[in-house]
Scaffold this motif. Sequence first.
Motif, mmCIF file in Angstrom:
data_model
loop_
_atom_site.group_PDB
_atom_site.id
_atom_site.type_symbol
_atom_site.label_atom_id
_atom_site.label_comp_id
_atom_site.label_asym_id
_atom_site.label_seq_id
_atom_site.Cartn_x
_atom_site.Cartn_y
_atom_site.Cartn_z
ATOM 1 N N ALA A 40 0.804 -1.189 0.022
ATOM 2 C CA ALA A 40 -0.052 0.159 -0.140
ATOM 3 C C ALA A 40 0.922 1.094 0.014
ATOM 4 N N CYS A 44 0.983 4.029 -2.857
ATOM 5 C CA CYS A 44 0.601 5.657 -2.624
ATOM 6 C C CYS A 44 1.916 6.417 -2.672
ATOM 7 N N TYR A 46 4.321 6.535 -0.985
ATOM 8 C CA TYR A 46 5.028 6.733 0.335
ATOM 9 C C TYR A 46 6.590 5.892 0.671
ATOM 10 N N ALA A 163 -3.321 10.674 6.156
ATOM 11 C CA ALA A 163 -3.951 9.434 5.927
ATOM 12 C C ALA A 163 -3.769 8.784 7.136
#
Length: 170
Positions: A40, A44, A46, A163
Motif C-alpha cells: 500500500a 501511494c 510513500y 492518511a
Amino acid sequence: MTRLFLLRHAKAGWAEPGMRDFDRPLDATGKADAEATGAAMRACGYVPELVLCSSAKRARETLEGLLRHSAIDHRRVSYMDLLYSEDAYGYLTIIHEYGRQAASMMIIGHNPMMEDLAMAISGDGEDQARGAMIGGFPTSGLAVIRFSDGIGEAAPGKGYLEAFFTPADL
C-alpha cells in the motif's frame, strides 16, 4: 511538505513460556499485514528517507515485510531499543533528534505510544483519516502526518493527518 509515518508493528503471537515480550515474533496474520502495508505504501508513493525501528522482534519482522514490498532503502534504517520502552514524549524527542536528517521519516513502534503521539501531533487532517484513527490504532496501523516546518519541528497540534491505514483497509 515533510511527512512522518507512524507505523505500529504488525500482529504478534503470544509469548511462549519463558519468552520475553521483546522477543515475540509476528504471527501469520502479522506477516501478511506487514507485506500488505508495504504494498500500500508503494502504491501511494510513500517512501520515507529514514526509518527508525524498535529493536523488538515483532517490529523488526514488520520492517522485513515492508522492505519486501515497498521502495524503502534498507541502508537508511536504524534500530533503537528506546522505541520499545519510551513513552509518546520520548518518541517525540527521538523524532526531534533525527528529524533534521531527512525530509521524511518512519517510526516503527508500539502502542500506546504510537496512538498517543499521532493523536497529539495531528492538529488537523482529512476527515476520513481522523475518523479512522479515533477508532484506535491497531497493529499495522499507519498514520501519515505532514508538517510544513519540517519533521524536526514536530509538536502537539502542528501536524496534518493526511492518511490513516489499517490492515482492514488494504
